[in-house]
Design a protein around this motif. Structure first.
Motif, mmCIF file in Angstrom:
data_model
loop_
_atom_site.group_PDB
_atom_site.id
_atom_site.type_symbol
_atom_site.label_atom_id
_atom_site.label_comp_id
_atom_site.label_asym_id
_atom_site.label_seq_id
_atom_site.Cartn_x
_atom_site.Cartn_y
_atom_site.Cartn_z
ATOM 1 N N ARG A 1 0.853 -1.193 0.000
ATOM 2 C CA ARG A 1 0.000 0.000 0.000
ATOM 3 C C ARG A 1 0.886 1.239 0.000
ATOM 4 O O ARG A 1 1.979 1.227 0.546
ATOM 5 C CB ARG A 1 -0.866 0.041 1.253
ATOM 6 C CG ARG A 1 -1.997 -0.917 1.243
ATOM 7 C CD ARG A 1 -2.864 -0.677 2.469
ATOM 8 N NE ARG A 1 -3.987 -1.598 2.472
ATOM 9 C CZ ARG A 1 -4.834 -1.697 3.467
ATOM 10 N NH1 ARG A 1 -4.699 -0.940 4.539
ATOM 11 N NH2 ARG A 1 -5.832 -2.547 3.407
ATOM 12 N N TYR A 2 0.367 2.301 -0.580
ATOM 13 C CA TYR A 2 1.091 3.574 -0.534
ATOM 14 C C TYR A 2 0.871 4.199 0.830
ATOM 15 O O TYR A 2 -0.265 4.302 1.296
ATOM 16 C CB TYR A 2 0.592 4.507 -1.639
ATOM 17 C CG TYR A 2 1.208 5.881 -1.549
ATOM 18 C CD1 TYR A 2 2.516 6.087 -1.948
ATOM 19 C CD2 TYR A 2 0.493 6.948 -1.024
ATOM 20 C CE1 TYR A 2 3.100 7.338 -1.853
ATOM 21 C CE2 TYR A 2 1.060 8.198 -0.922
ATOM 22 C CZ TYR A 2 2.361 8.390 -1.335
ATOM 23 O OH TYR A 2 2.936 9.631 -1.224
ATOM 24 N N GLU A 3 1.949 4.575 1.476
ATOM 25 C CA GLU A 3 1.875 5.248 2.776
ATOM 26 C C GLU A 3 2.635 6.560 2.688
ATOM 27 O O GLU A 3 3.736 6.603 2.139
ATOM 28 C CB GLU A 3 2.546 4.417 3.876
ATOM 29 C CG GLU A 3 1.753 3.268 4.372
ATOM 30 C CD GLU A 3 2.429 2.625 5.581
ATOM 31 O OE1 GLU A 3 1.718 2.315 6.528
ATOM 32 O OE2 GLU A 3 3.652 2.433 5.562
ATOM 33 N N VAL A 4 2.064 7.598 3.237
ATOM 34 C CA VAL A 4 2.766 8.870 3.318
ATOM 35 C C VAL A 4 3.650 8.803 4.559
ATOM 36 O O VAL A 4 3.153 8.565 5.661
ATOM 37 C CB VAL A 4 1.776 10.047 3.427
ATOM 38 C CG1 VAL A 4 2.518 11.349 3.605
ATOM 39 C CG2 VAL A 4 0.887 10.095 2.197
ATOM 40 N N MET A 5 4.953 8.968 4.344
ATOM 41 C CA MET A 5 5.866 8.935 5.481
ATOM 42 C C MET A 5 5.731 10.245 6.257
ATOM 43 O O MET A 5 5.824 11.315 5.666
ATOM 44 C CB MET A 5 7.310 8.752 5.022
ATOM 45 C CG MET A 5 8.250 8.523 6.183
ATOM 46 S SD MET A 5 9.920 8.121 5.644
ATOM 47 C CE MET A 5 10.625 9.737 5.591
ATOM 48 N N PRO A 6 5.495 10.175 7.555
ATOM 49 C CA PRO A 6 5.400 11.397 8.349
ATOM 50 C C PRO A 6 6.713 12.175 8.358
ATOM 51 O O PRO A 6 7.760 11.654 7.969
ATOM 52 C CB PRO A 6 5.073 10.887 9.752
ATOM 53 C CG PRO A 6 4.660 9.467 9.587
ATOM 54 C CD PRO A 6 5.298 8.977 8.333
ATOM 55 N N ALA A 7 6.651 13.394 8.827
ATOM 56 C CA ALA A 7 7.854 14.232 8.922
ATOM 57 C C ALA A 7 8.906 13.523 9.781
ATOM 58 O O ALA A 7 8.562 12.808 10.730
ATOM 59 C CB ALA A 7 7.496 15.581 9.535
ATOM 60 N N PRO A 8 10.184 13.701 9.437
ATOM 61 C CA PRO A 8 11.252 13.038 10.200
ATOM 62 C C PRO A 8 11.203 13.391 11.685
ATOM 63 O O PRO A 8 10.807 14.479 12.066
ATOM 64 C CB PRO A 8 12.540 13.578 9.572
ATOM 65 C CG PRO A 8 12.139 14.093 8.241
ATOM 66 C CD PRO A 8 10.713 14.522 8.354
#
Length: 144
Positions: free
Chosen positions: A43-50
């Motif tokens: 699935r496509y996941e948006v990686m949160p801010a570092p």
């Protein structure tokens, strides 16, 4: 006397029936940890801010014994001088096996650049004496 041909006939019939009745059964028993069903595409996941001192572990499909269920990504405590290598489903033995993610020694960029420079200089030092510098791109042209 008439009984002997009858017995022989019955024996031959039984032998023929036995030969026809033989059945071959092939049962594939999966190896432990090997799933026979291919995993769905990730699935496509948006990686949160570092986050400081944290490494992102991407989500993946997890087999629960009957079906795949999505396990979302998460933050994990980072390890100094290491980079996280995500897990992956790998095709093996006619099925699929999950290879867990792990930490691999990260190469420091500056140390690597310095090593490359040393290697470049050392390859020319024996021809031109110590401290010789070949300008970028000139070695490929055969000028150094």
């Amino acid at each position: 006397m008439k009984a002997i041909p009858l017995v022989i006939s019955a024996a031959l019939s039984a032998a023929a029936f036995t030969a026809v009745a033989q059945v071959s059964v092939n049962i594939n028993v999966p190896l432990p940890g090997v799933v026979q069903v291919a995993p769905p595409p990730p699935r496509y996941e948006v990686m949160p801010a570092p986050r400081p001192s944290q490494a992102w572990v991407p989500g993946h499909w997890q087999w629960d014994g009957r079906a795949y269920a999505w396990r979302p990504g998460r933050w994990q405590q980072a390890r100094p001088d290491y980079a996280y290598a995500p897990g992956a489903w790998v095709a093996v033995d006619g099925g699929w096996r999950w290879r867990e993610g792990d930490w691999r020694r990260a190469e420091r960029r500056e140390e690597h650049r310095e090593w490359e420079r040393e290697q470049r200089y050392e390859s020319h030092d024996h021809h031109h004496g110590g401290g010789y510098h070949c300008p970028p791109g000139q070695a490929k042209k055969g000028n150094c």
